[in-house]
Design a protein around this motif. Sequence first.
Motif, PDB file in Angstrom:
ATOM      1  N   GLU A 113     -11.701   6.656 -10.009  1.00  0.00           N
ATOM      2  CA  GLU A 113     -12.337   7.841 -10.596  1.00  0.00           C
ATOM      3  C   GLU A 113     -11.324   8.959 -10.819  1.00  0.00           C
ATOM      4  O   GLU A 113     -11.411   9.714 -11.793  1.00  0.00           O
ATOM      5  CB  GLU A 113     -13.453   8.312  -9.646  1.00  0.00           C
ATOM      6  CG  GLU A 113     -14.236   9.506 -10.103  1.00  0.00           C
ATOM      7  CD  GLU A 113     -15.267   9.921  -9.060  1.00  0.00           C
ATOM      8  OE1 GLU A 113     -15.305  11.110  -8.716  1.00  0.00           O
ATOM      9  OE2 GLU A 113     -16.008   9.042  -8.574  1.00  0.00           O
ATOM     10  N   LEU A 114     -10.347   9.043  -9.930  1.00  0.00           N
ATOM     11  CA  LEU A 114      -9.295  10.065 -10.041  1.00  0.00           C
ATOM     12  C   LEU A 114      -8.178   9.648 -11.000  1.00  0.00           C
ATOM     13  O   LEU A 114      -7.222  10.396 -11.217  1.00  0.00           O
ATOM     14  CB  LEU A 114      -8.701  10.345  -8.655  1.00  0.00           C
ATOM     15  CG  LEU A 114      -9.638  10.986  -7.640  1.00  0.00           C
ATOM     16  CD1 LEU A 114      -9.041  10.922  -6.230  1.00  0.00           C
ATOM     17  CD2 LEU A 114      -9.947  12.424  -8.031  1.00  0.00           C
ATOM     18  N   GLY A 115      -8.286   8.412 -11.536  1.00  0.00           N
ATOM     19  CA  GLY A 115      -7.288   7.935 -12.487  1.00  0.00           C
ATOM     20  C   GLY A 115      -6.091   7.241 -11.853  1.00  0.00           C
ATOM     21  O   GLY A 115      -5.056   7.086 -12.489  1.00  0.00           O
ATOM     22  N   HIS A 116      -6.244   6.812 -10.611  1.00  0.00           N
ATOM     23  CA  HIS A 116      -5.142   6.172  -9.897  1.00  0.00           C
ATOM     24  C   HIS A 116      -5.462   4.710  -9.604  1.00  0.00           C
ATOM     25  O   HIS A 116      -6.610   4.347  -9.383  1.00  0.00           O
ATOM     26  CB  HIS A 116      -4.881   6.861  -8.548  1.00  0.00           C
ATOM     27  CG  HIS A 116      -4.485   8.285  -8.669  1.00  0.00           C
ATOM     28  ND1 HIS A 116      -3.302   8.691  -9.246  1.00  0.00           N
ATOM     29  CD2 HIS A 116      -5.120   9.416  -8.283  1.00  0.00           C
ATOM     30  CE1 HIS A 116      -3.229  10.005  -9.200  1.00  0.00           C
ATOM     31  NE2 HIS A 116      -4.319  10.469  -8.634  1.00  0.00           N
ATOM     32  N   THR A 117      -4.422   3.901  -9.587  1.00  0.00           N
ATOM     33  CA  THR A 117      -4.513   2.546  -9.058  1.00  0.00           C
ATOM     34  C   THR A 117      -3.470   2.431  -7.960  1.00  0.00           C
ATOM     35  O   THR A 117      -2.412   3.080  -8.022  1.00  0.00           O
ATOM     36  CB  THR A 117      -4.244   1.484 -10.139  1.00  0.00           C
ATOM     37  OG1 THR A 117      -2.958   1.730 -10.698  1.00  0.00           O
ATOM     38  CG2 THR A 117      -5.291   1.517 -11.234  1.00  0.00           C
ATOM     39  N   LEU A 118      -3.769   1.632  -6.964  1.00  0.00           N
ATOM     40  CA  LEU A 118      -2.809   1.460  -5.880  1.00  0.00           C
ATOM     41  C   LEU A 118      -1.622   0.641  -6.370  1.00  0.00           C
ATOM     42  O   LEU A 118      -1.799  -0.399  -6.995  1.00  0.00           O
ATOM     43  CB  LEU A 118      -3.448   0.744  -4.690  1.00  0.00           C
ATOM     44  CG  LEU A 118      -4.336   1.578  -3.791  1.00  0.00           C
ATOM     45  CD1 LEU A 118      -4.812   0.731  -2.615  1.00  0.00           C
ATOM     46  CD2 LEU A 118      -3.641   2.825  -3.298  1.00  0.00           C
ATOM     47  N   PRO A 119      -0.431   1.108  -6.055  1.00  0.00           N
ATOM     48  CA  PRO A 119       0.761   0.338  -6.417  1.00  0.00           C
ATOM     49  C   PRO A 119       0.966  -0.813  -5.443  1.00  0.00           C
ATOM     50  O   PRO A 119       0.269  -0.920  -4.430  1.00  0.00           O
ATOM     51  CB  PRO A 119       1.884   1.370  -6.289  1.00  0.00           C
ATOM     52  CG  PRO A 119       1.395   2.302  -5.219  1.00  0.00           C
ATOM     53  CD  PRO A 119      -0.103   2.371  -5.397  1.00  0.00           C
ATOM     54  N   GLU A 120       1.933  -1.657  -5.752  1.00  0.00           N
ATOM     55  CA  GLU A 120       2.382  -2.654  -4.788  1.00  0.00           C
ATOM     56  C   GLU A 120       3.006  -1.916  -3.606  1.00  0.00           C
ATOM     57  O   GLU A 120       3.532  -0.809  -3.768  1.00  0.00           O
ATOM     58  CB  GLU A 120       3.417  -3.585  -5.420  1.00  0.00           C
ATOM     59  CG  GLU A 120       2.870  -4.456  -6.528  1.00  0.00           C
ATOM     60  CD  GLU A 120       1.856  -5.457  -6.023  1.00  0.00           C
ATOM     61  OE1 GLU A 120       2.097  -6.077  -4.961  1.00  0.00           O
ATOM     62  OE2 GLU A 120       0.824  -5.622  -6.683  1.00  0.00           O
ATOM     63  N   VAL A 121       2.970  -2.528  -2.437  1.00  0.00           N
ATOM     64  CA  VAL A 121       3.592  -1.922  -1.263  1.00  0.00           C
ATOM     65  C   VAL A 121       5.095  -1.829  -1.507  1.00  0.00           C
ATOM     66  O   VAL A 121       5.724  -2.795  -1.948  1.00  0.00           O
ATOM     67  CB  VAL A 121       3.293  -2.741   0.012  1.00  0.00           C
ATOM     68  CG1 VAL A 121       4.019  -2.154   1.211  1.00  0.00           C
ATOM     69  CG2 VAL A 121       1.793  -2.787   0.255  1.00  0.00           C
ATOM     70  N   VAL A 122       5.643  -0.664  -1.214  1.00  0.00           N
ATOM     71  CA  VAL A 122       7.076  -0.445  -1.411  1.00  0.00           C
ATOM     72  C   VAL A 122       7.838  -1.182  -0.314  1.00  0.00           C
ATOM     73  O   VAL A 122       7.589  -0.967   0.873  1.00  0.00           O
ATOM     74  CB  VAL A 122       7.401   1.062  -1.369  1.00  0.00           C
ATOM     75  CG1 VAL A 122       8.897   1.295  -1.499  1.00  0.00           C
ATOM     76  CG2 VAL A 122       6.633   1.805  -2.457  1.00  0.00           C
ATOM     77  N   PRO A 123       8.765  -2.046  -0.691  1.00  0.00           N
ATOM     78  CA  PRO A 123       9.552  -2.744   0.330  1.00  0.00           C
ATOM     79  C   PRO A 123      10.426  -1.751   1.106  1.00  0.00           C
ATOM     80  O   PRO A 123      10.940  -0.796   0.529  1.00  0.00           O
ATOM     81  CB  PRO A 123      10.430  -3.706  -0.468  1.00  0.00           C
ATOM     82  CG  PRO A 123       9.888  -3.714  -1.859  1.00  0.00           C
ATOM     83  CD  PRO A 123       9.118  -2.449  -2.043  1.00  0.00           C
ATOM     84  N   PRO A 124      10.593  -1.968   2.396  1.00  0.00           N
ATOM     85  CA  PRO A 124      11.446  -1.081   3.196  1.00  0.00           C
ATOM     86  C   PRO A 124      12.884  -1.086   2.689  1.00  0.00           C
ATOM     87  O   PRO A 124      13.375  -2.100   2.199  1.00  0.00           O
ATOM     88  CB  PRO A 124      11.367  -1.676   4.600  1.00  0.00           C
ATOM     89  CG  PRO A 124      10.141  -2.511   4.604  1.00  0.00           C
ATOM     90  CD  PRO A 124       9.968  -3.011   3.205  1.00  0.00           C
TER      91      PRO A 124
END
Length: 153
Positions: free
Chosen positions: A11-22
Amino acid sequence: MSNGPHAKLAELGHTLPEVVPPVASYVPAVQSGQLVYVSGQLPSVEGKLLATGKVGAGVSAEQAKDLAQRCALNALAAIDSLVGLENVVKIVKVGGFVAAAPGFTAVPGVINGASDLFTAVFGEAGRHARSAVGVAELPLDAPVEVEVIVEVS
């Protein structure tokens, strides 16, 4: 669960990204009891920083606020991959770090980019304790870094 955190993000216009690798010897998030500790997240997309440099000298406060929101999205991805966002009971504590140019003191406003996203996604459960600290340098010359502690069910 149409009113859950994933739906609110959409609703806020966001999608979750892939987890950022350390980028060093740590994991993105770890659970201990009912708490999840999320490692410091940088404002990166697909492994690349969106900006580098100091806030107040080359990176504007408004741009840095957007970068802090990206850090928060990356933190939410780490939480989701570990325990699922639907299991978040409370955003407990946010730690925000800003690579501040000499004289830049609007650090809390920058970290509002992360805090405002957590509140928008989780409502009252997104309101949290917080530290917002100006620092000389951050990893990889990132302008902003955000870490989070959440309570889960």
